[in-house]
Write an enzyme that holds these catalytic residues in place. Structure first.
Site, PDB file in Angstrom:
ATOM      1  CE  LYS A  16      56.572 118.450 161.663  1.00  0.00           C
ATOM      2  NZ  LYS A  16      57.722 118.526 160.726  1.00  0.00           N
ATOM      3  NE  ARG A  89      53.003 115.811 157.016  1.00  0.00           N
ATOM      4  CZ  ARG A  89      53.905 115.386 157.913  1.00  0.00           C
ATOM      5  NH1 ARG A  89      53.546 115.084 159.124  1.00  0.00           N
ATOM      6  NH2 ARG A  89      55.161 115.283 157.561  1.00  0.00           N
ATOM      7  NE  ARG A 128      65.119 112.489 160.823  1.00  0.00           N
ATOM      8  CZ  ARG A 128      63.902 113.006 160.636  1.00  0.00           C
ATOM      9  NH1 ARG A 128      63.279 113.610 161.627  1.00  0.00           N
ATOM     10  NH2 ARG A 128      63.327 112.937 159.465  1.00  0.00           N
ATOM     11  NE  ARG A 161      61.807 109.706 159.364  1.00  0.00           N
ATOM     12  CZ  ARG A 161      61.009 110.715 159.698  1.00  0.00           C
ATOM     13  NH1 ARG A 161      60.954 111.131 160.957  1.00  0.00           N
ATOM     14  NH2 ARG A 161      60.264 111.313 158.796  1.00  0.00           N
ATOM     15  NE  ARG A 172      60.260 113.613 154.755  1.00  0.00           N
ATOM     16  CZ  ARG A 172      61.302 113.473 155.577  1.00  0.00           C
ATOM     17  NH1 ARG A 172      62.444 112.960 155.133  1.00  0.00           N
ATOM     18  NH2 ARG A 172      61.204 113.843 156.830  1.00  0.00           N
TER      19      ARG A 172
HETATM   20  P1  AP5 Z   1      63.070 116.369 164.167  1.00  0.00           P
HETATM   21  O1  AP5 Z   1      62.730 116.895 165.534  1.00  0.00           O
HETATM   22  O2  AP5 Z   1      63.081 114.918 163.947  1.00  0.00           O
HETATM   23  O3  AP5 Z   1      62.190 117.156 163.071  1.00  0.00           O
HETATM   24  P2  AP5 Z   1      60.688 116.961 162.627  1.00  0.00           P
HETATM   25  O4  AP5 Z   1      60.158 118.323 162.302  1.00  0.00           O
HETATM   26  O5  AP5 Z   1      59.938 116.141 163.622  1.00  0.00           O
HETATM   27  O6  AP5 Z   1      60.969 116.175 161.282  1.00  0.00           O
HETATM   28  P3  AP5 Z   1      60.282 114.929 160.583  1.00  0.00           P
HETATM   29  O7  AP5 Z   1      61.183 114.575 159.436  1.00  0.00           O
HETATM   30  O8  AP5 Z   1      59.983 113.838 161.572  1.00  0.00           O
HETATM   31  O9  AP5 Z   1      58.993 115.566 160.066  1.00  0.00           O
HETATM   32  P4  AP5 Z   1      58.182 115.111 158.888  1.00  0.00           P
HETATM   33  O10 AP5 Z   1      57.062 116.068 159.038  1.00  0.00           O
HETATM   34  O11 AP5 Z   1      58.798 115.050 157.564  1.00  0.00           O
HETATM   35  O12 AP5 Z   1      57.967 113.566 159.165  1.00  0.00           O
HETATM   36  P5  AP5 Z   1      56.847 112.761 159.962  1.00  0.00           P
HETATM   37  O13 AP5 Z   1      57.542 111.748 160.762  1.00  0.00           O
HETATM   38  O14 AP5 Z   1      55.871 113.662 160.629  1.00  0.00           O
HETATM   39  O15 AP5 Z   1      64.509 116.988 163.776  1.00  0.00           O
HETATM   40  C1  AP5 Z   1      65.132 116.669 162.547  1.00  0.00           C
HETATM   41  C2  AP5 Z   1      66.650 116.553 162.748  1.00  0.00           C
HETATM   42  O16 AP5 Z   1      67.183 117.830 163.129  1.00  0.00           O
HETATM   43  C3  AP5 Z   1      67.060 115.580 163.880  1.00  0.00           C
HETATM   44  O17 AP5 Z   1      68.268 114.965 163.536  1.00  0.00           O
HETATM   45  C4  AP5 Z   1      67.260 116.502 165.113  1.00  0.00           C
HETATM   46  O18 AP5 Z   1      68.199 115.964 166.015  1.00  0.00           O
HETATM   47  C5  AP5 Z   1      67.782 117.773 164.438  1.00  0.00           C
HETATM   48  N1  AP5 Z   1      67.386 118.997 165.133  1.00  0.00           N
HETATM   49  C6  AP5 Z   1      66.233 119.249 165.814  1.00  0.00           C
HETATM   50  N2  AP5 Z   1      66.236 120.509 166.302  1.00  0.00           N
HETATM   51  C7  AP5 Z   1      67.416 121.071 165.894  1.00  0.00           C
HETATM   52  C8  AP5 Z   1      68.013 122.359 166.077  1.00  0.00           C
HETATM   53  N3  AP5 Z   1      67.388 123.322 166.758  1.00  0.00           N
HETATM   54  N4  AP5 Z   1      69.221 122.605 165.517  1.00  0.00           N
HETATM   55  C9  AP5 Z   1      69.853 121.608 164.811  1.00  0.00           C
HETATM   56  N5  AP5 Z   1      69.355 120.371 164.611  1.00  0.00           N
HETATM   57  C10 AP5 Z   1      68.150 120.111 165.152  1.00  0.00           C
HETATM   58  O19 AP5 Z   1      56.067 112.073 158.741  1.00  0.00           O
HETATM   59  C11 AP5 Z   1      56.669 111.100 157.928  1.00  0.00           C
HETATM   60  C12 AP5 Z   1      55.718 110.680 156.826  1.00  0.00           C
HETATM   61  O20 AP5 Z   1      54.513 110.130 157.399  1.00  0.00           O
HETATM   62  C13 AP5 Z   1      55.220 111.812 155.921  1.00  0.00           C
HETATM   63  O21 AP5 Z   1      56.122 112.095 154.875  1.00  0.00           O
HETATM   64  C14 AP5 Z   1      53.889 111.232 155.416  1.00  0.00           C
HETATM   65  O22 AP5 Z   1      54.109 110.263 154.419  1.00  0.00           O
HETATM   66  C15 AP5 Z   1      53.355 110.506 156.648  1.00  0.00           C
HETATM   67  N6  AP5 Z   1      52.509 111.382 157.489  1.00  0.00           N
HETATM   68  C16 AP5 Z   1      52.749 111.780 158.763  1.00  0.00           C
HETATM   69  N7  AP5 Z   1      51.767 112.584 159.209  1.00  0.00           N
HETATM   70  C17 AP5 Z   1      50.877 112.698 158.193  1.00  0.00           C
HETATM   71  C18 AP5 Z   1      49.654 113.408 158.020  1.00  0.00           C
HETATM   72  N8  AP5 Z   1      49.151 114.189 158.997  1.00  0.00           N
HETATM   73  N9  AP5 Z   1      49.020 113.302 156.832  1.00  0.00           N
HETATM   74  C19 AP5 Z   1      49.494 112.528 155.840  1.00  0.00           C
HETATM   75  N10 AP5 Z   1      50.650 111.838 155.918  1.00  0.00           N
HETATM   76  C20 AP5 Z   1      51.343 111.922 157.100  1.00  0.00           C
END
Ligand code: AP5
Length: 215
Positions: A16, A89, A128, A161, A172
């Site tokens: 994402k 979410r 990552r 991270r 997660r």
């Molecule tokens: P990346 O692009 O970083 O993936 P992502 O979907 O953004 O993953 P996140 O881990 O950031 O999502 P998340 O939803 O768990 O965490 P968030 O930060 O939102 O890609 C991942 C890896 O794959 C990278 O190494 C990249 O290089 C690689 N990659 C990308 N595309 C690829 C491809 N096509 N092929 C191969 N490799 C690829 O949230 C973190 C925490 O914050 C949550 O757990 C929660 O505690 C809190 N939080 C955030 N938002 C909310 C909310 N709305 N409500 C409540 N709590 C929240």
């Protein structure tokens, strides 16, 4: 004026953030990543950061009221199309967002679901690495830095991270399936959901998303 407001939905590690960054830059949209905002707050030791830290370390969701307040602030003066990365979410967050967007006359064009199987998620998140200085994101398997764990952009040593360890990744994923996956039906019922295969090369995924954006 064309409506260019999107939600990027999908499991942790679906890509994402990677896709939101590319598409926002390329098409002049604003990327609003709740994960990035929370991590910045934790780093700066703000009230929000102190509150969110424990939930994030455990791989659990920060309470809905806090997240809705945060998103309302982010959308307060928005004057461009936007991509919400990682929000909503829960169904409660989605309902709150609907209300807010209706009040502001900002309809969504589409909700893009990046579809990636759990086995691939575990592989991606374990490999990552992120730059603690400029925020660049790498993957030791798929998109490694040129020099061993050093950021190509600013030369800083990359880090993992805190929530990218096996136990928290599993939590997660469970939280995603329990609390976030119901949004697939929620947005499907509104005719907004577009599923995009999130496996394959990032460029191919960008193209598939662009087809939706300009449909
Ligand atoms: P990346 O692009 O970083 O993936 P992502 O979907 O953004 O993953 P996140 O881990 O950031 O999502 P998340 O939803 O768990 O965490 P968030 O930060 O939102 O890609 C991942 C890896 O794959 C990278 O190494 C990249 O290089 C690689 N990659 C990308 N595309 C690829 C491809 N096509 N092929 C191969 N490799 C690829 O949230 C973190 C925490 O914050 C949550 O757990 C929660 O505690 C809190 N939080 C955030 N938002 C909310 C909310 N709305 N409500 C409540 N709590 C929240």
């Amino acid at each position: 004026m064309a409506i260019l407001n999107f939600v990027f939905l999908g499991p942790p590690g679906a890509g994402k953030g990677t896709q939101a960054e590319i598409i926002a830059k390329k098409h002049g949209l604003v990327k609003i990543s709740t994960g990035d905002i929370l991590r910045e707050a934790v780093k700066n030791g703000t009230e929000l950061g102190k509150l969110a830290d424990g939930y994030m370390k455990r791989g659990e969701l920060v309470p809905d009221e806090i997240m809705l307040g945060l998103i309302e602030e982010q959308l307060a003066n928005i004057d461009k199309g936007f991509i919400l990365d990682g929000f909503p979410r829960t169904v409660k967050q989605a309902e709150g967002l609907d209300e807010l967007l209706q009040k502001k006359h900002l309809p969504l064009k589409a909700v893009i679901l990046l579809d990636v199987p759990d086995e691939e998620i575990i592989k991606r998140l374990s490999a990552r690495r992120v730059c603690p200085n400029c925020g660049a994101v790498y993957n030791l398997l798929y998109n490694p830095p040129k020099n061993d764990e050093i950021c190509d952009v600013c030369g800083t040593k990359l880090v993992q991270r805190k929530d990218d360890n096996p136990e928290t990744i599993k939590r997660r994923l469970d939280v995603y399936h329990e609390q976030t996956a119901p949004l697939i039906d929620y947005y499907q019922a509104k005719g907004l959901l577009v599923k995009v295969d999130g496996t394959g090369k990032p460029e191919q995924i960008t193209e598939a998303i662009e087809e939706v954006i300009f449909k």
